[in-house]
Motif scaffolding. Structure first.
Motif, PDB file in Angstrom:
ATOM      1  N   GLY A 153      18.836  40.128 -92.050  1.00 56.75           N
ATOM      2  CA  GLY A 153      18.864  40.047 -90.585  1.00 56.75           C
ATOM      3  C   GLY A 153      18.397  38.666 -90.174  1.00 56.75           C
ATOM      4  N   PRO A 154      18.359  38.393 -88.859  1.00 52.61           N
ATOM      5  CA  PRO A 154      18.006  37.051 -88.391  1.00 52.61           C
ATOM      6  C   PRO A 154      16.616  36.591 -88.860  1.00 52.61           C
ATOM      7  CG  PRO A 154      18.911  38.355 -86.611  1.00 52.61           C
ATOM      8  CD  PRO A 154      18.757  39.289 -87.770  1.00 52.61           C
ATOM      9  N   GLY A 155      15.712  37.540 -89.106  1.00 50.58           N
ATOM     10  CA  GLY A 155      14.366  37.118 -89.513  1.00 50.58           C
ATOM     11  C   GLY A 155      14.210  36.901 -91.011  1.00 50.58           C
ATOM     12  N   SER A 156      15.263  37.169 -91.773  1.00 48.94           N
ATOM     13  CA  SER A 156      15.103  37.122 -93.239  1.00 48.94           C
ATOM     14  C   SER A 156      15.031  35.692 -93.752  1.00 48.94           C
ATOM     15  CB  SER A 156      16.302  37.786 -93.945  1.00 48.94           C
ATOM     16  OG  SER A 156      16.579  39.047 -93.410  1.00 48.94           O
ATOM     17  N   HIS A 157      14.189  35.504 -94.758  1.00 46.28           N
ATOM     18  CA  HIS A 157      14.159  34.236 -95.483  1.00 46.28           C
ATOM     19  C   HIS A 157      14.592  34.520 -96.922  1.00 46.28           C
ATOM     20  CE1 HIS A 157      11.958  30.209 -96.468  1.00 46.28           C
ATOM     21  NE2 HIS A 157      13.214  30.216 -96.804  1.00 46.28           N
ATOM     22  N   VAL A 158      15.717  33.938 -97.306  1.00 49.34           N
ATOM     23  CA  VAL A 158      16.375  34.278 -98.571  1.00 49.34           C
ATOM     24  C   VAL A 158      16.270  33.106 -99.536  1.00 49.34           C
ATOM     25  CG1 VAL A 158      18.586  34.999 -99.585  1.00 49.34           C
ATOM     26  CG2 VAL A 158      18.039  35.628 -97.217  1.00 49.34           C
ATOM     27  N   LEU A 159      16.107  33.417-100.813  1.00 53.75           N
ATOM     28  CA  LEU A 159      16.136  32.378-101.851  1.00 53.75           C
ATOM     29  C   LEU A 159      17.468  32.464-102.602  1.00 53.75           C
ATOM     30  CD1 LEU A 159      14.729  30.166-103.565  1.00 53.75           C
ATOM     31  CD2 LEU A 159      13.934  32.011-105.069  1.00 53.75           C
ATOM     32  N   ALA A 163      24.759  29.839 -99.425  1.00 51.42           N
ATOM     33  CA  ALA A 163      23.636  29.780 -98.471  1.00 51.42           C
ATOM     34  C   ALA A 163      24.169  29.680 -97.036  1.00 51.42           C
ATOM     35  CB  ALA A 163      22.743  28.577 -98.797  1.00 51.42           C
ATOM     36  N   ARG A 164      25.139  28.799 -96.816  1.00 45.07           N
ATOM     37  CA  ARG A 164      25.668  28.638 -95.442  1.00 45.07           C
ATOM     38  C   ARG A 164      26.420  29.888 -94.986  1.00 45.07           C
ATOM     39  NH1 ARG A 164      26.044  23.386 -97.527  1.00 45.07           N
ATOM     40  NH2 ARG A 164      28.103  23.764 -98.402  1.00 45.07           N
ATOM     41  N   THR A 165      27.098  30.557 -95.914  1.00 49.34           N
ATOM     42  CA  THR A 165      27.789  31.807 -95.551  1.00 49.34           C
ATOM     43  C   THR A 165      26.779  32.850 -95.072  1.00 49.34           C
ATOM     44  OG1 THR A 165      29.626  31.384 -97.042  1.00 49.34           O
ATOM     45  CG2 THR A 165      29.202  33.683 -96.520  1.00 49.34           C
ATOM     46  N   LEU A 166      25.653  32.966 -95.773  1.00 49.81           N
ATOM     47  CA  LEU A 166      24.614  33.940 -95.378  1.00 49.81           C
ATOM     48  C   LEU A 166      24.051  33.592 -94.003  1.00 49.81           C
ATOM     49  CD1 LEU A 166      24.773  35.094 -98.235  1.00 49.81           C
ATOM     50  CD2 LEU A 166      22.316  34.812 -98.444  1.00 49.81           C
ATOM     51  N   VAL A 167      23.769  32.311 -93.795  1.00 46.89           N
ATOM     52  CA  VAL A 167      23.175  31.868 -92.531  1.00 46.89           C
ATOM     53  C   VAL A 167      24.145  32.129 -91.375  1.00 46.89           C
ATOM     54  CG1 VAL A 167      22.544  29.778 -91.255  1.00 46.89           C
ATOM     55  CG2 VAL A 167      21.648  30.150 -93.552  1.00 46.89           C
ATOM     56  N   HIS A 172      17.457  32.480 -92.641  1.00 50.21           N
ATOM     57  CA  HIS A 172      17.148  31.177 -93.226  1.00 50.21           C
ATOM     58  C   HIS A 172      17.341  31.275 -94.739  1.00 50.21           C
ATOM     59  CE1 HIS A 172      15.168  30.349 -89.400  1.00 50.21           C
ATOM     60  NE2 HIS A 172      15.287  29.069 -89.727  1.00 50.21           N
ATOM     61  N   VAL A 173      17.843  30.223 -95.353  1.00 51.38           N
ATOM     62  CA  VAL A 173      18.013  30.240 -96.811  1.00 51.38           C
ATOM     63  C   VAL A 173      17.407  28.982 -97.416  1.00 51.38           C
ATOM     64  CG1 VAL A 173      19.652  30.346 -98.737  1.00 51.38           C
ATOM     65  CG2 VAL A 173      20.169  31.563 -96.627  1.00 51.38           C
ATOM     66  N   THR A 174      16.652  29.193 -98.496  1.00 56.15           N
ATOM     67  CA  THR A 174      16.192  28.079 -99.324  1.00 56.15           C
ATOM     68  C   THR A 174      16.961  28.154-100.633  1.00 56.15           C
ATOM     69  OG1 THR A 174      13.978  28.068 -98.374  1.00 56.15           O
ATOM     70  CG2 THR A 174      14.207  27.115-100.568  1.00 56.15           C
ATOM     71  N   GLY A 175      17.557  27.035-101.017  1.00 53.20           N
ATOM     72  CA  GLY A 175      18.282  27.000-102.287  1.00 53.20           C
ATOM     73  C   GLY A 175      17.550  26.103-103.271  1.00 53.20           C
ATOM     74  N   GLY A 195      22.110  22.562 -90.600  1.00 53.04           N
ATOM     75  CA  GLY A 195      21.047  21.854 -91.307  1.00 53.04           C
ATOM     76  C   GLY A 195      19.647  22.373 -91.011  1.00 53.04           C
ATOM     77  N   ASP A 196      19.441  23.009 -89.847  1.00 49.39           N
ATOM     78  CA  ASP A 196      18.092  23.480 -89.518  1.00 49.39           C
ATOM     79  C   ASP A 196      17.792  24.857 -90.116  1.00 49.39           C
ATOM     80  OD1 ASP A 196      20.041  24.638 -87.943  1.00 49.39           O
ATOM     81  OD2 ASP A 196      18.699  24.937 -86.233  1.00 49.39           O
ATOM     82  N   ARG A 197      18.758  25.481 -90.760  1.00 48.30           N
ATOM     83  CA  ARG A 197      18.535  26.847 -91.291  1.00 48.30           C
ATOM     84  C   ARG A 197      18.581  26.918 -92.805  1.00 48.30           C
ATOM     85  NH1 ARG A 197      18.674  31.490 -88.420  1.00 48.30           N
ATOM     86  NH2 ARG A 197      18.073  30.983 -86.324  1.00 48.30           N
ATOM     87  N   VAL A 198      18.900  25.808 -93.449  1.00 50.26           N
ATOM     88  CA  VAL A 198      18.954  25.794 -94.915  1.00 50.26           C
ATOM     89  C   VAL A 198      18.143  24.619 -95.459  1.00 50.26           C
ATOM     90  CG1 VAL A 198      21.187  26.950 -95.252  1.00 50.26           C
ATOM     91  CG2 VAL A 198      21.134  24.520 -94.800  1.00 50.26           C
TER      92      VAL A 198
END
Ligand SMILES: C[S@@+](CC[C@H](N)C(=O)[O-])C[C@H]1O[C@@H](n2cnc3c(N)ncnc32)[C@H](O)[C@@H]1O
Length: 273
Positions: A62-68, A78-82, A88-91, A112-115
């Motif tokens: 969901g919008p609050g999730s932070h994914v690795l 990562a961009r597809t998920l965002v 938010h995604v950290t790769g 760029g602000d979400r990954v």
């Protein structure tokens, strides 16, 4: 060996420049790109964006999730998920040129602000315990001999109860892999395991396996559709040849043979921490 992997994937070039150049040649305005303009090159796995979306649908995002994203490549998944879930995604990825290009390309499409993409090794993930709400890894472990360490770290950095989604190429029952393939030019950086070995590795790391799906037949059908499309409409604007070079043609051919002869299988594991 880590250096061999980075050289295998990117040689020594500036990737984002090469991709931008290709886009400009095709008349695309770099200031008006969308994620679908990049999808034929930045979703670097069999079945592309569709496979990423299938995986993501199982991850309770969901919008609050932070994914690795472990082994994030050029950042397409990562961009597809965002874009789809507003998360938010950290790769992390071993290959510096991929991390750099992933950051640049995210800026091109306004994400760029979400990954964040950071250089790092899947077997020594540089984050504290319980940091992420979910994690995924797509077509990465084929290059990783110490999968037990990789999955132990994945389990450590996600919150209890969260989902770890794995989509990888596994050893099939049809014999050894024909090289070169997109993840390796020879056996020196290729480390495939069977479906049973994967189950043991994932449960050994502390995950409960919720679902296993073998998509080998879908993968073959995907290659058939892609080949037919290329025969009628020509190759897409961007292909993996941009960074794998001319070898990619024979790699793709071997990939189909490997799937047909069941030397490899594509399999998804949805795991709960
Ligand atoms: C086939 S690409 C897949 C990239 C991305 N997951 C995707 O599906 O678009 C494999 C990626 O795994 C990365 N990789 C290989 N071994 C790694 C390791 N030990 N730690 C982190 N990344 C690794 C490579 O640098 C490469 O970017």
């Amino acid at each position: 060996m880590n250096q061999d992997i980075a050289v295998h994937y990117t040689g020594h070039g500036k990737l984002a420049d090469a991709i931008a150049e290709r886009l400009r040649e095709a008349g695309k305005d770099p200031a008006r790109l969308t994620t679908s303009d990049l999808a034929s090159v930045d979703e670097f796995h069999i079945r592309g964006r569709k496979a990423t979306l299938e995986l993501a649908a199982k991850m309770n995002l969901g919008p609050g999730s932070h994914v690795l994203d472990i082994g994030s490549g050029l950042g397409g998944p990562a961009r597809t998920l965002v874009e789809t879930y507003g998360c938010h995604v950290t790769g992390i990825d071993l290959t510096p040129a991929f991390c750099e290009a992933a950051t640049t390309m995210s800026g091109w499409v306004g994400l760029g602000d979400r990954v964040i993409f950071k250089e790092g090794d899947a077997t020594a993930i540089p984050f504290p315990d319980g940091r992420f709400d979910a994690a995924l890894t797509i077509h990465v472990a084929m290059n990783v001999p110490a999968k037990d360490e990789m999955y132990r770290h994945a389990r450590r950095v996600v919150k209890p109860g969260s989902i770890f989604a794995v989509y990888d190429v596994l050893q099939g029952e049809g014999g050894t892999v024909r090289y070169p393939v997109p993840w390796a030019r020879d056996a020196s950086i290729s480390h495939l395991v069977t479906i049973d070995e994967m189950k043991e590795l994932l449960t050994g790391a502390g995950f409960r396996i919720v679902e296993v799906h073998d998509s080998t037949a879908e993968s073959l059908a995907w290659f058939e559709t892609m080949t037919a499309r290329m025969a009628s409409a020509g190759p897409p604007l961007l292909t993996f040849q941009t960074f794998l070079g001319a070898d990619f043609v024979v790699m793709a051919r071997n990939q189909v043979q490997n799937l047909m002869q069941r030397r490899i299988r594509t399999v998804t594991f949805i795991c709960e921490a």
